[in-house]
Scaffold this motif. Structure first.
Motif, PDB file in Angstrom:
ATOM      1  N   ILE A 145       0.852  -1.189   0.000  1.00  0.00           N
ATOM      2  CA  ILE A 145       0.000   0.000   0.000  1.00  0.00           C
ATOM      3  C   ILE A 145       0.891   1.242   0.000  1.00  0.00           C
ATOM      4  CG2 ILE A 145      -1.763   1.297   1.242  1.00  0.00           C
ATOM      5  CD1 ILE A 145      -2.715  -1.340   2.459  1.00  0.00           C
ATOM      6  N   PHE A 146       0.609   2.159  -0.924  1.00  0.00           N
ATOM      7  CA  PHE A 146       1.327   3.431  -0.989  1.00  0.00           C
ATOM      8  C   PHE A 146       0.353   4.518  -0.535  1.00  0.00           C
ATOM      9  CE2 PHE A 146       2.910   0.517  -4.154  1.00  0.00           C
ATOM     10  CZ  PHE A 146       4.269   0.511  -3.887  1.00  0.00           C
ATOM     11  N   THR A 147       0.706   5.213   0.526  1.00  0.00           N
ATOM     12  CA  THR A 147      -0.253   6.147   1.118  1.00  0.00           C
ATOM     13  C   THR A 147       0.329   7.546   1.258  1.00  0.00           C
ATOM     14  OG1 THR A 147      -1.789   6.428   2.975  1.00  0.00           O
ATOM     15  CG2 THR A 147       0.421   5.640   3.509  1.00  0.00           C
ATOM     16  N   GLY A 148      -0.558   8.510   1.312  1.00  0.00           N
ATOM     17  CA  GLY A 148      -0.174   9.917   1.416  1.00  0.00           C
ATOM     18  C   GLY A 148      -1.262  10.779   0.807  1.00  0.00           C
ATOM     19  N   PRO A 149      -1.200  12.086   0.983  1.00  0.00           N
ATOM     20  CA  PRO A 149      -2.214  12.972   0.399  1.00  0.00           C
ATOM     21  C   PRO A 149      -2.056  13.098  -1.113  1.00  0.00           C
ATOM     22  CG  PRO A 149      -0.487  14.253   1.450  1.00  0.00           C
ATOM     23  CD  PRO A 149      -0.191  12.813   1.755  1.00  0.00           C
ATOM     24  N   THR A 150      -2.992  13.785  -1.749  1.00  0.00           N
ATOM     25  CA  THR A 150      -2.904  14.040  -3.187  1.00  0.00           C
ATOM     26  C   THR A 150      -1.627  14.834  -3.486  1.00  0.00           C
ATOM     27  OG1 THR A 150      -5.307  14.118  -3.342  1.00  0.00           O
ATOM     28  CG2 THR A 150      -4.070  15.120  -5.145  1.00  0.00           C
ATOM     29  N   GLY A 151      -0.916  14.403  -4.531  1.00  0.00           N
ATOM     30  CA  GLY A 151       0.310  15.099  -4.918  1.00  0.00           C
ATOM     31  C   GLY A 151       1.541  14.658  -4.165  1.00  0.00           C
ATOM     32  N   ALA A 152       1.443  13.533  -3.429  1.00  0.00           N
ATOM     33  CA  ALA A 152       2.589  13.053  -2.651  1.00  0.00           C
ATOM     34  C   ALA A 152       3.517  12.159  -3.471  1.00  0.00           C
ATOM     35  CB  ALA A 152       2.111  12.308  -1.405  1.00  0.00           C
TER      36      ALA A 152
ATOM     37  N   ILE B  88       3.459  -1.039   4.077  1.00  0.00           N
ATOM     38  CA  ILE B  88       2.800   0.225   3.755  1.00  0.00           C
ATOM     39  C   ILE B  88       3.895   1.278   3.613  1.00  0.00           C
ATOM     40  CG2 ILE B  88       1.175   2.001   4.485  1.00  0.00           C
ATOM     41  CD1 ILE B  88      -0.342  -0.067   6.046  1.00  0.00           C
ATOM     42  N   VAL B  89       3.868   1.973   2.482  1.00  0.00           N
ATOM     43  CA  VAL B  89       4.850   3.035   2.230  1.00  0.00           C
ATOM     44  C   VAL B  89       4.125   4.372   2.282  1.00  0.00           C
ATOM     45  CG1 VAL B  89       6.530   4.001   0.623  1.00  0.00           C
ATOM     46  CG2 VAL B  89       6.217   1.521   0.750  1.00  0.00           C
ATOM     47  N   ALA B  90       4.453   5.183   3.289  1.00  0.00           N
ATOM     48  CA  ALA B  90       3.938   6.559   3.343  1.00  0.00           C
ATOM     49  C   ALA B  90       4.978   7.474   2.718  1.00  0.00           C
ATOM     50  CB  ALA B  90       3.669   6.962   4.788  1.00  0.00           C
ATOM     51  N   GLN B  91       4.523   8.486   1.995  1.00  0.00           N
ATOM     52  CA  GLN B  91       5.500   9.354   1.341  1.00  0.00           C
ATOM     53  C   GLN B  91       4.980  10.770   1.148  1.00  0.00           C
ATOM     54  OE1 GLN B  91       5.411   6.914  -2.533  1.00  0.00           O
ATOM     55  NE2 GLN B  91       5.785   8.995  -3.297  1.00  0.00           N
ATOM     56  N   ARG B  92       5.924  11.665   0.927  1.00  0.00           N
ATOM     57  CA  ARG B  92       5.639  13.054   0.589  1.00  0.00           C
ATOM     58  C   ARG B  92       6.655  13.500  -0.462  1.00  0.00           C
ATOM     59  NH1 ARG B  92       2.319  11.847   3.827  1.00  0.00           N
ATOM     60  NH2 ARG B  92       1.383  13.089   5.497  1.00  0.00           N
TER      61      ARG B  92
END
Length: 615
Positions: free
Chosen positions: A352-359, A478-482
């Motif tokens: 799962i790749f997670t973060g807000p729009t444009g991340a 799960i990969v969170a990113q910005r």
């Protein structure tokens, strides 16, 4: 002087000013007192603008620019030195703009604050009242760099480059009397408008339709030139505003006359194959545009949103990401990328790749798909829409109008005998169940989510009523990113963190000794923003036995996060950002503004060891 005015006008209190002065005196970084007030939260940009526009300040322009933080003392000294050496005299503002000390738009903004004149950024496409041109010779307009625009409340609205130019002011009053109102515009805008007026006097008038077509084509070409990811066309009360999103930040591009709004919006609707007669409902569309200037086709996803002032249009440029990034080019550190590749190459499980729009989730997802794509693997996707075409992958673009819905596609996708399933996004319990069931039957599933961090992704799955034991047994990582703005390499300079920075980040100078924090001064190469390009910041959560146990026993978010850090070596988004800031890639300001802060970050030496960073 500005700070004293703010106190006098009750924008800030005496106590707030005294505290800001005390903090400012202790700072070793080149922040102005106004910057300090803004950082402390005592002042907002809007409040500053309103106060300055309502109160004229008797202060030299150079000092005014320094107080606003637009130029430094050394910039002013250099500009004054250049001014003193010129054989042909030039105004200070002209030198500052020409030599790249300040962007022209910022200079005009400062003039607007100091002199009280409003700004009209671009008059090239504003509807000029041509009856005014019969009252003043075009040669006078060109010599004085003024453009009579229109009548406004019995006054003649005149755009000019330099509101301090007595010749321009006297000529305006000479030909139009005392009832004139001035606005400031850029030199290029004034000159281009006068050139167009001169040409129209000897050439047939260009059809309005062709003018609107050229406006839209120019906007699309400009967006490509500036590397924009999105174009926003926004009707306002008195104008049509166009902004670009560049490096994740909204930037003003142009303004058009309100009268041109219907034609421009209709033209975009026609190009997007939307209903031009429908003005009460939101719509979507797609534009395939061939840019002759750049010799390439661009694909734009169009969203039309109804507002109180009319329809706002947002166009996302999809094909400006035409080249897929290799996994190792994403910006992960050595140990992080190795752990990431180990999970990618596992035969099953959900990523799962997670973060807000444009991340940057979609870019990372496509990089993984490209990494896994080979002749022996069947990959099938369900996307809304397909953003990048990958040879050898069966990609399905959702289109509800044609009956190709997300739910219907997910029901059929597992019957296609895939090895890897790519879901554009987990939207609801149905898509989450599909991902879980696919992983349980031995498939590898890649998908995206919208949550603040990686632990938030686990909690959201639980809130969708997915059984914790199913989550713990199927989710691989799960990969969170910005995406944060990169410090411009051309104008980067050392930055010493303030006490405010350290307090907000919950760190001490000793824990980050050896760090080389930087900031961008601003130059022509980065459009005077101090930033150029973007850097990925990542948080990789892999499910160790301790983390799985925390999920099954329904621990709270802080307990799950602690388990991730202690047992699986997870480095949080904030910590990863600090490591990148310590090497001068991004600024502390970007970290404070964009990264979630949970708990106290670990010392720099420990984080570099965990991530495998050698410097």
């Amino acid at each position: 002087m500005i700070a004293e005015l703010l106190q006098k006008e009750h924008v800030i209190t005496e106590e707030q000013l005294a505290y800001a002065v005390r903090i400012h005196s202790k700072l070793s970084s080149p922040l102005t007192l106004i910057d300090t007030l803004l950082d402390l939260g005592y002042l907002t940009r809007d409040a500053l603008k309103n106060c300055l526009r309502n109160n004229r300040i008797n202060i030299r322009l150079g000092d005014f620019l320094i107080e606003l933080g637009y130029i430094s003392n050394s910039d002013l000294a250099q500009a004054l030195g250049i001014q003193g050496q010129l054989k042909v005299p030039k105004r200070l503002g002209e030198i500052l703009v020409e030599r790249g000390f300040i962007e022209e738009r910022k200079f005009l903004e400062a003039l607007s604050y100091q002199l009280g004149f409003p700004i009209m950024n671009d008059i090239s496409y504003v509807q000029i009242d041509r009856s005014l041109l019969s009252k003043i010779p075009l040669a006078v307009c060109q010599q004085c760099e003024i453009v009579p625009v229109r009548y406004e409340n019995s006054n003649v609205l005149i755009a000019l480059v330099d509101p301090l130019d007595q010749k321009a002011l006297e000529s305006s009053h000479k030909y139009f009397g005392e009832k004139v109102r001035f606005v400031i515009s850029t030199k290029d805008s004034i000159r281009n408008t006068l050139l167009a007026l001169e040409q129209s006097a000897v050439q047939p008038k260009v059809m309005e339709e062709n003018t609107v077509i050229s406006i839209i084509n120019n906007l699309l070409d400009d967006a490509l030139n500036e590397g924009a990811s999105d174009i926003h066309i926004e009707p306002q009360k008195d104008r049509l505003r166009v902004r670009f999103r560049i490096d994740g930040v909204m930037q003003q591009h142009k303004e058009f006359s309100k009268e041109l709004s219907p034609q421009i919006l209709s033209r975009v609707k026609i190009m997007a194959k939307s209903d031009i007669a429908e003005k009460r409902r939101h719509q979507d569309g797609r534009i395939l545009y061939n840019s002759i200037l750049h010799g390439m086709d661009i694909d734009l996803r169009v969203s039309i949103f109804v507002t109180i002032y009319g329809e706002t249009i947002v166009m996302r440029l999809l094909t400006n990401k035409s080249s897929l990034l290799d996994i190792k080019e994403l910006g992960m550190e050595a140990n992080l990328i190795q752990s990431f590749i180990d999970v990618i190459e596992a035969p099953s499980g959900i990523m799962i790749f997670t973060g807000p729009t444009g991340a940057g989730k979609t870019s990372t997802l496509y990089s993984c798909v490209q990494h896994l794509n080979n002749i022996n693997t069947s990959i099938i996707t369900a996307e809304d829409p397909v953003e990048i075409l990958i040879d050898g992958v069966s990609q399905c673009s959702i289109n509800a109008k044609l009956g190709v819905s997300y739910e219907e596609t997910l029901r059929h996708i597992v019957r296609q005998d895939p090895d890897i399933i790519v879901l554009g996004e987990i939207r609801d319990q149905f898509s989450a169940d599909t991902a879980i069931q696919s992983a349980m039957t031995g498939h590898k599933v890649l998908t995206t989510f919208h949550t603040e961090d990686s632990v938030g992704g686990l909690l959201r799955l639980m809130n969708m009523e997915i059984e914790p034991f199913l989550i713990s047994s199927t989710v691989a990582c799960i990969v969170a990113q910005r995406l944060l703005r990169r410090v411009c390499p051309k104008c980067s300079e050392r930055y010493i963190p303030t006490s405010i920075d350290l307090n907000r980040l919950n760190i001490t100078p000793g824990e980050y000794s050896g760090a080389e924090f930087k900031t961008g001064r601003g130059c022509s190469d980065c459009r005077f923003s101090g930033y150029k390009g973007r850097v990925g910041v990542f948080e990789l959560l892999t499910l160790s036995p301790m983390v799985k146990d925390a999920i099954v026993t329904r621990k709270n978010s802080s307990e799950i996060r602690r388990s991730c850090i202690e047992s699986s070596g997870m480095v949080t988004l904030l910590e990863n950002g600090l490591v990148k800031a310590a090497s001068g890639e991004i600024t502390l300001k970007e970290i404070i503004a964009d990264l979630p802060r949970f708990g106290k970050p670990r010392p720099l030496v420990d984080l570099r060891r965990i991530l495998g960073v050698t410097h």
